[in-house]
Design an enzyme around this catalytic site. Structure first.
Site, PDB file in Angstrom:
ATOM      1  N   CYS A   1     -11.023   3.087  -0.326  1.00  0.00           N
ATOM      2  CA  CYS A   1      -9.624   3.437  -0.033  1.00  0.00           C
ATOM      3  C   CYS A   1      -9.285   2.696   1.246  1.00  0.00           C
ATOM      4  O   CYS A   1     -10.043   2.759   2.225  1.00  0.00           O
ATOM      5  CB  CYS A   1      -9.465   4.940   0.167  1.00  0.00           C
ATOM      6  SG  CYS A   1      -7.809   5.397   0.774  1.00  0.00           S
TER       7      CYS A   1
ATOM      8  N   HIS B   1      -7.256   3.206   3.484  1.00  0.00           N
ATOM      9  CA  HIS B   1      -7.025   4.023   4.677  1.00  0.00           C
ATOM     10  C   HIS B   1      -8.331   4.313   5.435  1.00  0.00           C
ATOM     11  O   HIS B   1      -8.294   4.617   6.618  1.00  0.00           O
ATOM     12  CB  HIS B   1      -6.417   5.379   4.292  1.00  0.00           C
ATOM     13  CG  HIS B   1      -4.943   5.344   4.029  1.00  0.00           C
ATOM     14  ND1 HIS B   1      -4.389   4.671   2.977  1.00  0.00           N
ATOM     15  CD2 HIS B   1      -3.900   5.940   4.689  1.00  0.00           C
ATOM     16  CE1 HIS B   1      -3.064   4.847   2.987  1.00  0.00           C
ATOM     17  NE2 HIS B   1      -2.755   5.615   4.011  1.00  0.00           N
TER      18      HIS B   1
ATOM     19  N   GLU C   1      -2.549   9.485   7.706  1.00  0.00           N
ATOM     20  CA  GLU C   1      -1.078   9.426   7.670  1.00  0.00           C
ATOM     21  C   GLU C   1      -0.455  10.363   8.707  1.00  0.00           C
ATOM     22  O   GLU C   1       0.642  10.131   9.173  1.00  0.00           O
ATOM     23  CB  GLU C   1      -0.566   9.769   6.264  1.00  0.00           C
ATOM     24  CG  GLU C   1      -0.816   8.690   5.223  1.00  0.00           C
ATOM     25  CD  GLU C   1       0.060   7.437   5.394  1.00  0.00           C
ATOM     26  OE1 GLU C   1       1.253   7.565   5.694  1.00  0.00           O
ATOM     27  OE2 GLU C   1      -0.485   6.323   5.241  1.00  0.00           O
TER      28      GLU C   1
ATOM     29  N   CYS D   1      -4.423  -1.407  -2.037  1.00  0.00           N
ATOM     30  CA  CYS D   1      -4.520   0.032  -2.281  1.00  0.00           C
ATOM     31  C   CYS D   1      -5.438   0.225  -3.479  1.00  0.00           C
ATOM     32  O   CYS D   1      -5.169  -0.314  -4.571  1.00  0.00           O
ATOM     33  CB  CYS D   1      -3.122   0.572  -2.584  1.00  0.00           C
ATOM     34  SG  CYS D   1      -3.091   2.298  -3.082  1.00  0.00           S
TER      35      CYS D   1
ATOM     36  N   ASP E   1       0.863  -1.195   0.000  1.00  0.00           N
ATOM     37  CA  ASP E   1       0.000   0.000   0.000  1.00  0.00           C
ATOM     38  C   ASP E   1       0.896   1.241   0.000  1.00  0.00           C
ATOM     39  O   ASP E   1       2.084   1.172   0.321  1.00  0.00           O
ATOM     40  CB  ASP E   1      -0.915   0.030   1.234  1.00  0.00           C
ATOM     41  CG  ASP E   1      -1.859   1.227   1.204  1.00  0.00           C
ATOM     42  OD1 ASP E   1      -2.390   1.556   0.121  1.00  0.00           O
ATOM     43  OD2 ASP E   1      -2.054   1.867   2.248  1.00  0.00           O
ATOM     44  N   SER E   2       0.292   2.379  -0.316  1.00  0.00           N
ATOM     45  CA  SER E   2       1.040   3.627  -0.256  1.00  0.00           C
ATOM     46  C   SER E   2       1.435   3.955   1.186  1.00  0.00           C
ATOM     47  O   SER E   2       2.389   4.707   1.396  1.00  0.00           O
ATOM     48  CB  SER E   2       0.188   4.767  -0.805  1.00  0.00           C
ATOM     49  OG  SER E   2      -0.968   4.918  -0.017  1.00  0.00           O
TER      50      SER E   2
END
Ligand code: DGL
Length: 282
Positions: free
Chosen positions: A201, A203, A167, A82, A19-20
């Protein structure tokens, strides 16, 4: 028939998960719950997150770098945990790169398994999708859902602030309340028949407390982790030629492109186990 000697000669390695940033941990957690027997290797490209506001070219370039790195670590199977990478890079990697660099290896994404499930959950056929600007602009969910379920309507809404909130460890803060409430109202304001909303997403489950706080009752909120995990279990059953390359030890190693001292403490909270990540340069 497979004999013991040629079974031993099969190269085995962990399943790669990419994932990012932190979001893929929400998918990994569910994959490990459903498939605890395998080994896993996770890479979070936290140093270059978020991907969702980057150009398609860069998302593709970064994702391919991560996939190649996981292949160098001998992974035969890589999951792009992701949506942005799945929407913007997966098809090119599967169709153009894999046949050249690793024809016997596989890279899977998270969009398709989510779409396969959504038909069971909506009653009205009006489906909202929250995603990064990149995922929403790609139209991947519209194309997949409208292709699989003709007549269904898809309403995409980009939430550019949600990933930075996660993040930057602000998912519990007042800023998260402001943006989550605003984006839910904007999406649901486009159509009163929306009864199902995909968190498109990885996240976003990290904001689930805020999402549940502001989502009206009666609207299904779809989190991808359990769906992707079940889909992977099914895939491995149907593809023994890939499964036999997945090592079984129940371990998980974590890598981040950021300082592991930043990554590990928060990753430990998300995974519920002590994470001692290493730095990786892609
Ligand atoms: N977690 C990723 C996704 O599912 C990417 C978020 C980002 O880096 O913008 O889209």
């Amino acid at each position: 028939m497979t004999t013991d000697s040629n079974k031993n000669s099969v190269e085995q390695a962990p399943i790669g998960v990419f994932d990012s940033g932190f979001g893929g941990l929400t998918i990994l957690r569910d994959i490990r719950r459903v498939l605890p027997q395998y080994d896993y290797l996770f890479i979070g490209d936290n140093a270059r997150a978020p991907y969702g506001t980057r150009s398609r070219e860069l998302v593709y370039e970064f994702t391919l770098q991560a996939v190649k790195h996981l292949f160098d670590k001998r992974c035969h199977l890589v999951i792009l945990a992701c949506n942005t990478a799945s929407a913007e890079a997966l098809r090119t990697i599967q169709q153009r790169d894999l046949p050249v660099i690793a024809p016997d290896r596989r890279v899977l994404g998270v969009v398709r398994p989510t779409v396969e499930k959504v038909g069971e959950l909506t009653r009205t056929g009006h489906i909202g999708v929250f995603g990064t600007p990149g995922t929403i602009a790609s139209g991947s969910y519209n194309i997949e859902i409208e292709g699989m379920y003709p007549g269904y309507k898809v309403y995409g809404h980009a939430c550019p602030m949600w990933v930075p909130l996660v993040e930057n460890r602000e998912s519990g803060g007042d800023g998260a309340d402001y943006f989550v409430r605003k984006d839910i109202n904007l999406l649901l304001g486009t159509c009163t028949d929306i009864d199902t909303v995909i968190l498109g997403c990885t996240h976003y489950p990290l904001l689930i407390d805020k999402i549940n706080k502001y989502m009206p009752q009666g609207v299904n909120v779809i989190q991808q982790g359990p769906i992707v995990a079940d889909s992977l279990a099914d895939y491995l059953l149907r593809h023994p030629e890939i499964e036999r390359h997945c090592s079984r030890g129940g371990t998980c190693r974590y890598y981040t492109t950021e300082d592991p001292g930043h990554f590990s403490p928060l990753a430990s909270v998300f995974t519920g186990e002590t994470v001692d990540a290493s730095r990786v340069i892609l």
